[in-house]
Design a protein around this motif. Structure first.
Motif, short mmCIF file in Angstrom:
data_model
loop_
_atom_site.label_atom_id
_atom_site.label_comp_id
_atom_site.label_asym_id
_atom_site.label_seq_id
_atom_site.Cartn_x
_atom_site.Cartn_y
_atom_site.Cartn_z
N ARG A 100 -1.92 -4.28 -8.25
CA ARG A 100 -0.80 -4.51 -7.35
C ARG A 100 -0.99 -3.66 -6.10
NH1 ARG A 100 -0.49 -7.91 -10.45
NH2 ARG A 100 1.17 -8.49 -11.87
N PHE A 101 -0.71 -4.28 -4.96
CA PHE A 101 -0.81 -3.58 -3.68
C PHE A 101 0.59 -3.58 -3.08
CE2 PHE A 101 -4.77 -5.61 -4.74
CZ PHE A 101 -5.63 -4.51 -4.73
N LYS A 102 1.15 -2.38 -2.95
CA LYS A 102 2.56 -2.25 -2.59
C LYS A 102 2.79 -1.95 -1.11
CE LYS A 102 3.59 -0.82 -7.25
NZ LYS A 102 4.64 -1.73 -7.69
N LYS A 103 1.77 -1.45 -0.44
CA LYS A 103 1.90 -1.07 0.97
C LYS A 103 0.51 -1.04 1.59
CE LYS A 103 3.77 2.66 3.80
NZ LYS A 103 4.17 4.04 3.82
N PRO A 104 0.37 -1.52 2.84
CA PRO A 104 -0.95 -1.49 3.48
C PRO A 104 -1.43 -0.05 3.70
CG PRO A 104 0.55 -2.93 4.68
CD PRO A 104 1.37 -2.18 3.66
N VAL A 105 -2.75 0.13 3.66
CA VAL A 105 -3.38 1.41 3.94
C VAL A 105 -4.05 1.30 5.30
CG1 VAL A 105 -5.22 2.99 3.25
CG2 VAL A 105 -3.72 1.99 1.51
N SER A 106 -3.74 2.25 6.17
CA SER A 106 -4.23 2.22 7.55
C SER A 106 -5.04 3.46 7.88
CB SER A 106 -3.03 2.15 8.52
OG SER A 106 -2.23 1.04 8.24
N ALA A 107 -5.71 3.41 9.02
CA ALA A 107 -6.46 4.57 9.50
C ALA A 107 -5.53 5.77 9.62
CB ALA A 107 -7.10 4.25 10.84
N GLY A 108 -6.02 6.92 9.21
CA GLY A 108 -5.22 8.14 9.24
C GLY A 108 -4.56 8.45 7.92
N ASP A 109 -4.50 7.45 7.02
CA ASP A 109 -3.91 7.70 5.70
C ASP A 109 -4.86 8.53 4.83
OD1 ASP A 109 -1.59 6.30 6.26
OD2 ASP A 109 -2.23 4.46 5.25
N GLN A 110 -4.28 9.26 3.91
CA GLN A 110 -5.04 10.01 2.92
C GLN A 110 -4.66 9.46 1.56
OE1 GLN A 110 -4.25 14.32 1.95
NE2 GLN A 110 -6.27 14.51 2.92
N LEU A 111 -5.64 8.85 0.89
CA LEU A 111 -5.41 8.29 -0.44
C LEU A 111 -5.51 9.39 -1.48
CD1 LEU A 111 -7.62 5.05 -0.34
CD2 LEU A 111 -5.25 5.35 0.41
N ILE A 112 -4.52 9.47 -2.35
CA ILE A 112 -4.57 10.34 -3.51
C ILE A 112 -4.71 9.41 -4.72
CG2 ILE A 112 -3.39 12.08 -4.90
CD1 ILE A 112 -4.23 13.06 -2.08
N LEU A 113 -5.87 9.45 -5.33
CA LEU A 113 -6.21 8.57 -6.44
C LEU A 113 -5.94 9.31 -7.75
CD1 LEU A 113 -9.21 8.21 -4.39
CD2 LEU A 113 -8.32 6.04 -5.23
N LYS A 114 -5.08 8.75 -8.58
CA LYS A 114 -4.73 9.36 -9.86
C LYS A 114 -5.16 8.41 -10.98
CE LYS A 114 -0.84 11.97 -7.98
NZ LYS A 114 0.60 12.26 -8.08
N VAL A 115 -6.12 8.84 -11.77
CA VAL A 115 -6.68 8.00 -12.82
C VAL A 115 -6.53 8.71 -14.15
CG1 VAL A 115 -8.76 6.83 -13.65
CG2 VAL A 115 -8.32 7.00 -11.18
N SER A 116 -5.97 8.00 -15.13
CA SER A 116 -5.78 8.55 -16.47
C SER A 116 -6.57 7.75 -17.48
CB SER A 116 -4.30 8.50 -16.87
OG SER A 116 -3.53 9.30 -16.00
#
Length: 150
Positions: A100-116
């Motif tokens: 699911r993609f809930k919001k667009p990711v744009s330049a300048g964003d910092q992704l915090i990836l949480k994997v369990s």
């Protein structure tokens, strides 16, 4: 997420065979083998995909967000196994559920990836993953991966 050891880009490069332009993990903020990992991806306007996706409104492709989740899962897998990848095996991405993609990711964003880690059954690793920007979930999925000898 649990706290654990951090990894800088040089250690990340030891655990992932990916290189520019396909390396999508910049740093690991924490990991706990057999449990979870928190990784970071800085999204720059210089990313090669922004020129074509979309020139008038640059958005990071969802498939690359999912790939970033899979790369974090790969690091967690190898940390859990207590090994590093070598040229005799490949870490394959074999399935995605509930993406699911809930919001667009744009330049300048910092992704915090949480994997369990969810489970490992006959060499098929399953993970639950979320991606946050500014503490808001922008994407989520369950991932399945496997390590195969060449």
């Amino acid at each position: 997420m649990s706290t654990g050891t951090q990894m800088d880009i040089y250690e990340v490069l030891e655990y992932l065979p990916h290189r520019y332009p396909f390396l999508l993990i910049d740093r690991v903020l924490s990991y706990d083998p057999g449990k979870d990992i928190v990784a970071l991806k800085n999204v720059s306007i210089n990313e090669p995909f922004f020129g074509g996706h979309f020139p008038h409104h640059p958005v990071m492709p969802g498939v690359l967000i999912v790939e970033a989740m899979a790369q974090a899962a790969a690091i967690l897998t190898f940390k859990t196994l207590g090994t590093k990848p070598d040229d005799k095996s490949v870490y394959y991405f074999v399935g995605i559920d509930g993406a699911r993609f809930k919001k667009p990711v744009s330049a300048g964003d910092q992704l915090i990836l949480k994997v369990s880690f969810l489970r490992n059954l006959r060499g098929l690793w399953k993970f639950s993953a979320t991606v946050e920007v500014d503490e808001q979930i922008v994407a989520e999925a369950e991932l399945m991966c496997t390590v195969r000898e060449l």
